[in-house]
Design an enzyme around this catalytic site. Structure first.
Site, PDB file in Angstrom:
ATOM      1  N   ASN A 125     -93.056  75.426  16.914  1.00  0.00           N
ATOM      2  CA  ASN A 125     -91.981  74.920  17.777  1.00  0.00           C
ATOM      3  C   ASN A 125     -92.525  74.098  18.960  1.00  0.00           C
ATOM      4  OD1 ASN A 125     -89.851  77.863  17.356  1.00  0.00           O
ATOM      5  ND2 ASN A 125     -89.828  75.943  16.216  1.00  0.00           N
ATOM      6  N   ASP A 144     -82.207  82.089  14.106  1.00  0.00           N
ATOM      7  CA  ASP A 144     -82.170  80.663  13.761  1.00  0.00           C
ATOM      8  C   ASP A 144     -80.739  80.115  13.791  1.00  0.00           C
ATOM      9  OD1 ASP A 144     -83.263  78.241  13.075  1.00  0.00           O
ATOM     10  OD2 ASP A 144     -83.527  78.715  10.958  1.00  0.00           O
TER      11      ASP A 144
END
Ligand code: IPE
Ligand code: IPE
Ligand code: MG
Length: 259
Positions: free
Chosen positions: A84, A36
């Protein structure tokens, strides 16, 4: 006066020293990483988010090599979540293009080193130009005897648990199993990760303290390591630091500490 080559040599020595210390203790069998912070890395540099993803892809290559050389049995990386897909279409397309580049660029690394590449997630949602080369490389590498590298792509832990539940219910409806046959071991074997041991260590970069739908069933007793380092800056030394920290943990699994 110290020169830049002195600095390079010093950091190479520090890395070799850290590697030796990590190798002196048992390694985690399975390391899982929530990669991330690509967007924030790019924003800090005034670059588009996609440049962060491009830089993040370099970290993925470097960390895979480092884990393989160390002798880690299994590495699972969270590359794209089910959620996502809700990002702006341009970012999703850029991520898919990077995946194609990654698969093509890493083909030799995978095959030459006996890496067993697999992908977990709802792969039916991936565009053909990703899915075809991905499945081809997974198949070509299936006989490898080195590290198991798993890409979590279009992946969600809840989605995986639901898929396993549906498969078990269908199997029961066909009369192949009874409800009482469904124990932890059978449930684990119905998950997409069926060939892997549960992760021992989960690393999340960029400082976020959440699981974001990653391997929810499998990480019941994993050790968590959260670092503020953004994924594009994460390299071998950071992986070693995470493993060294893991090696100091007292894993009790609900029991009383062993003397
Ligand atoms: C991780 O970086 C990559 C993916 C989730 C695909 P992000 O894109 O989430 O970066 P941040 O969290 O916005 O910085
Ligand atoms: C988790 O990161 C998914 C991946 C690393 C692929 P996100 O950036 O999508 O997670 P949230 O939105 O911060 O929870
Ligand atoms: Mg993020």
């Amino acid at each position: 006066m110290s020169t830049s080559s002195d600095t390079d040599r010093d950091s190479a020595l520090a890395l070799a020293d850290l590697r030796a210390r990590v190798l002196a203790r048992p390694l985690p069998r399975h390391v899982a990483i929530i990669m991330d912070g690509n967007g924030r890395w790019a924003a800090q540099r005034g670059l588009p988010r996609t440049e962060g993803h491009r830089a993040g892809s370099e970290s993925m290559k470097a960390v895979t090599r480092a884990a393989r050389r160390l002798g880690v049995e299994a590495l699972t990386v969270y590359a794209f979540s089910s959620q996502n897909w809700l990002r702006p279409p341009g970012e999703v397309t850029a991520l898919m293009d990077l995946l194609v580049e990654y698969i093509q660029g890493e083909r030799a690394e995978v095959l030459d080193n006996g890496i067993r590449l697999r992908a977990i997630g709802d792969l039916t949602r991936l565009p053909r130009q990703v899915r075809t080369p991905l499945e081809e490389l997974c198949l070509a590498s299936a006989g490898g005897r080195g590290m198991a590298l798993t890409l979590a792509l279009s992946y969600g832990g809840r989605e995986e648990i639901l898929a396993a539940t549906r498969a078990l219910v269908e199997s029961a409806a066909r009369g192949e199993i009874r409800a009482s046959d469904i124990d932890e071991s059978r449930f684990s074997r119905a998950l997409w990760t069926r060939e892997l041991p549960d992760p021992d260590l989960v690393i999340r970069t960029s400082g976020e303290r959440r699981l974001s739908n990653f391997l929810l069933w499998q990480i019941a007793y994993a050790e968590l390591f959260i670092t503020d380092i953004l994924w594009p800056d994460f390299r071998e030394a950071d992986l070693l630091a995470a493993i060294a920290d893991f090696q100091l943990r007292d894993r009790r699994f609900g029991k009383v500490a062993a003397k």
